[in-house]
Scaffold this motif. Structure first.
Motif, mmCIF file in Angstrom:
data_model
loop_
_atom_site.group_PDB
_atom_site.id
_atom_site.type_symbol
_atom_site.label_atom_id
_atom_site.label_comp_id
_atom_site.label_asym_id
_atom_site.label_seq_id
_atom_site.Cartn_x
_atom_site.Cartn_y
_atom_site.Cartn_z
ATOM 1 N N VAL A 76 0.842 -1.191 0.000
ATOM 2 C CA VAL A 76 0.000 0.000 0.000
ATOM 3 C C VAL A 76 0.878 1.242 0.000
ATOM 4 C CG1 VAL A 76 -1.835 -1.185 1.284
ATOM 5 C CG2 VAL A 76 -0.157 0.203 2.532
ATOM 6 N N THR A 77 0.293 2.339 -0.491
ATOM 7 C CA THR A 77 0.914 3.651 -0.336
ATOM 8 C C THR A 77 -0.070 4.574 0.379
ATOM 9 O OG1 THR A 77 0.105 4.531 -2.458
ATOM 10 C CG2 THR A 77 2.252 3.400 -2.450
ATOM 11 N N GLU A 78 0.490 5.551 1.081
ATOM 12 C CA GLU A 78 -0.329 6.573 1.736
ATOM 13 C C GLU A 78 0.539 7.810 1.911
ATOM 14 O OE1 GLU A 78 -3.019 8.861 2.992
ATOM 15 O OE2 GLU A 78 -3.589 6.813 2.414
ATOM 16 N N GLY A 79 -0.037 8.986 1.632
ATOM 17 C CA GLY A 79 0.742 10.216 1.684
ATOM 18 C C GLY A 79 0.401 11.159 2.809
ATOM 19 N N TRP A 80 -0.766 10.978 3.438
ATOM 20 C CA TRP A 80 -1.142 11.889 4.521
ATOM 21 C C TRP A 80 -0.582 11.351 5.822
ATOM 22 C CZ3 TRP A 80 -5.966 12.291 7.855
ATOM 23 C CH2 TRP A 80 -6.073 13.571 8.414
ATOM 24 N N PRO A 81 0.250 12.129 6.530
ATOM 25 C CA PRO A 81 0.970 11.600 7.694
ATOM 26 C C PRO A 81 0.109 10.884 8.735
ATOM 27 C CG PRO A 81 1.912 13.698 7.076
ATOM 28 C CD PRO A 81 0.706 13.515 6.204
ATOM 29 N N PRO A 82 -1.060 11.405 9.131
ATOM 30 C CA PRO A 82 -1.854 10.641 10.121
ATOM 31 C C PRO A 82 -2.283 9.273 9.606
ATOM 32 C CG PRO A 82 -2.589 12.914 10.036
ATOM 33 C CD PRO A 82 -1.662 12.729 8.881
ATOM 34 N N ASN A 83 -2.641 9.196 8.326
ATOM 35 C CA ASN A 83 -3.036 7.900 7.765
ATOM 36 C C ASN A 83 -1.835 6.983 7.577
ATOM 37 O OD1 ASN A 83 -5.684 8.616 7.742
ATOM 38 N ND2 ASN A 83 -5.841 8.887 5.534
ATOM 39 N N LEU A 84 -0.680 7.552 7.220
ATOM 40 C CA LEU A 84 0.525 6.748 7.095
ATOM 41 C C LEU A 84 0.866 6.100 8.432
ATOM 42 C CD1 LEU A 84 2.971 5.799 5.422
ATOM 43 C CD2 LEU A 84 4.123 7.921 6.102
ATOM 44 N N ALA A 85 0.771 6.870 9.504
ATOM 45 C CA ALA A 85 1.034 6.312 10.839
ATOM 46 C C ALA A 85 0.039 5.213 11.174
ATOM 47 C CB ALA A 85 0.969 7.428 11.879
ATOM 48 N N LEU A 86 -1.214 5.404 10.779
ATOM 49 C CA LEU A 86 -2.233 4.387 11.017
ATOM 50 C C LEU A 86 -1.909 3.112 10.252
ATOM 51 C CD1 LEU A 86 -4.950 3.797 12.401
ATOM 52 C CD2 LEU A 86 -6.082 4.747 10.368
ATOM 53 N N CYS A 87 -1.455 3.252 9.012
ATOM 54 C CA CYS A 87 -1.064 2.080 8.211
ATOM 55 C C CYS A 87 0.102 1.336 8.855
ATOM 56 C CB CYS A 87 -0.674 2.508 6.798
ATOM 57 S SG CYS A 87 -2.042 3.040 5.775
ATOM 58 N N GLN A 88 1.065 2.085 9.354
ATOM 59 C CA GLN A 88 2.230 1.451 9.982
ATOM 60 C C GLN A 88 1.840 0.700 11.248
ATOM 61 O OE1 GLN A 88 4.529 5.037 10.174
ATOM 62 N NE2 GLN A 88 5.633 4.605 8.268
ATOM 63 N N GLN A 89 0.824 1.207 11.930
ATOM 64 C CA GLN A 89 0.357 0.537 13.147
ATOM 65 C C GLN A 89 -0.557 -0.645 12.845
ATOM 66 O OE1 GLN A 89 -1.579 3.708 15.269
ATOM 67 N NE2 GLN A 89 0.288 4.921 15.429
ATOM 68 N N ARG A 90 -1.404 -0.483 11.821
ATOM 69 C CA ARG A 90 -2.461 -1.461 11.565
ATOM 70 C C ARG A 90 -2.069 -2.500 10.520
ATOM 71 N NH1 ARG A 90 -7.883 1.210 9.548
ATOM 72 N NH2 ARG A 90 -8.142 1.700 11.769
ATOM 73 N N GLY A 95 2.162 -7.909 7.858
ATOM 74 C CA GLY A 95 3.026 -8.341 6.761
ATOM 75 C C GLY A 95 2.771 -7.609 5.468
ATOM 76 N N ILE A 96 1.872 -6.618 5.493
ATOM 77 C CA ILE A 96 1.616 -5.779 4.324
ATOM 78 C C ILE A 96 2.738 -4.740 4.198
ATOM 79 C CG2 ILE A 96 0.047 -4.032 3.375
ATOM 80 C CD1 ILE A 96 -2.245 -5.580 4.708
ATOM 81 N N THR A 97 3.255 -4.562 2.992
ATOM 82 C CA THR A 97 4.288 -3.564 2.751
ATOM 83 C C THR A 97 3.659 -2.182 2.691
ATOM 84 O OG1 THR A 97 5.644 -5.139 1.515
ATOM 85 C CG2 THR A 97 6.095 -2.805 1.158
ATOM 86 N N VAL A 98 4.140 -1.277 3.540
ATOM 87 C CA VAL A 98 3.607 0.085 3.634
ATOM 88 C C VAL A 98 4.683 1.066 3.181
ATOM 89 C CG1 VAL A 98 2.716 1.860 5.184
ATOM 90 C CG2 VAL A 98 2.061 -0.541 5.533
ATOM 91 N N LYS A 99 4.332 1.921 2.213
ATOM 92 C CA LYS A 99 5.274 2.923 1.716
ATOM 93 C C LYS A 99 4.626 4.307 1.712
ATOM 94 C CE LYS A 99 8.692 0.123 0.239
ATOM 95 N NZ LYS A 99 10.107 0.236 0.645
#
Length: 254
Positions: A76-90, A95-99
């Protein structure tokens, strides 16, 4: 409610904010029109065993996680910092790659050439040369977009004279870009439907969490227009809203 109570309620709505891509706060308060396609069903048509998947602008992964695709094959990709942090936590612990990636900046996608069999973009902007670069030959790009007419009549009531942020972003203008970029368009659909807001506070929340659509909106700036909407709501029982969506399914040709 009197005017002071309504203003206080609307200011509370404007202060709530949102993380992820979760509009559940509007459940029962906004009635969206039915689209003439089922995005989730179309995505699942392409999720064959072994498919390497990229979901661009995943928000908090809310839709992605409903697909049940193997996490080791999912990025997945995400550019908005609050959502990026949520992706890194969730998502990352699964095992999902987060960028981190913001397509508005025109930067390269953070993946090598020919990385994916399927790229998704649901209500996220895209840079077609980059999508094509990371797609394998014969891979698919499936996108559902919010068109440039979305919410616009309502926004113009709140901000008189506002021309709109994305006028001209529609299926007719995007299809030639896909073909010029080297994609073969397999399916394209567009919808203009009527949604219904059931209270003015729901309108305030929508405009507050989507500032790119209604820049400069605030309860104090727009309170006269909000009271006009309140009068209409009490007379009609709902506030009509235009929803503009389009869908493109394209195949990469290299």
């Amino acid at each position: 409610m009197n005017r002071a109570e309504l203003l206080a309620q609307w200011r509370r709505e404007a202060s709530l904010g949102m993380t992820g891509w979760d509009f559940s706060h509007l459940d029962g308060r906004y009635l969206p029109p039915a689209l003439p396609w089922d995005y989730a069903a179309k995505v699942r048509d392409f999720l064959k065993p072994g498919v390497r998947l990229l979901d661009m602008g995943t928000g908090g992964g809310e839709f992605l996680l409903t697909l049940g695709h193997p996490y080791a094959l999912t990025s997945v990709t995400e550019g908005w910092p609050p959502n990026l942090a949520l992706c890194q936590q969730r998502l990352a612990p699964l095992g999902i790659t987060v960028k981190e990636y913001d397509s508005e900046r025109g930067q390269p996608l953070p993946f090598p050439y020919d990385s994916f069999d399927l790229v998704l973009s649901r209500h996220e902007s895209y840079h077609l040369p980059e999508v094509r670069r990371v797609l394998k030959n014969g891979g698919y790009f499936l996108t559902q977009q919010v068109g440039g007419e979305n919410d616009l009549p309502l926004i113009r009531r709140l901000l008189p004279g506002y021309p709109g942020s994305f006028v001209g972003f529609n299926l007719e203008n995007e299809l030639p870009k896909f073909r010029a970029a080297g994609f073969r368009v397999l399916q394209s659909l567009q919808s203009y439907g009527e949604g219904r807001f059931l209270d003015v506070g729901a309108v305030v929340y929508q405009m507050s969490v989507c500032p790119w659509e209604c820049p400069g909106f605030s309860v104090d700036r727009c309170q006269d227009a909000l009271f006009q909407l309140q009068d209409q709501l009490e007379h009609l029982g709902f506030l009509p809203n235009l929803e503009h969506r389009f869908l493109i399914v394209a195949k990469n040709k290299k």
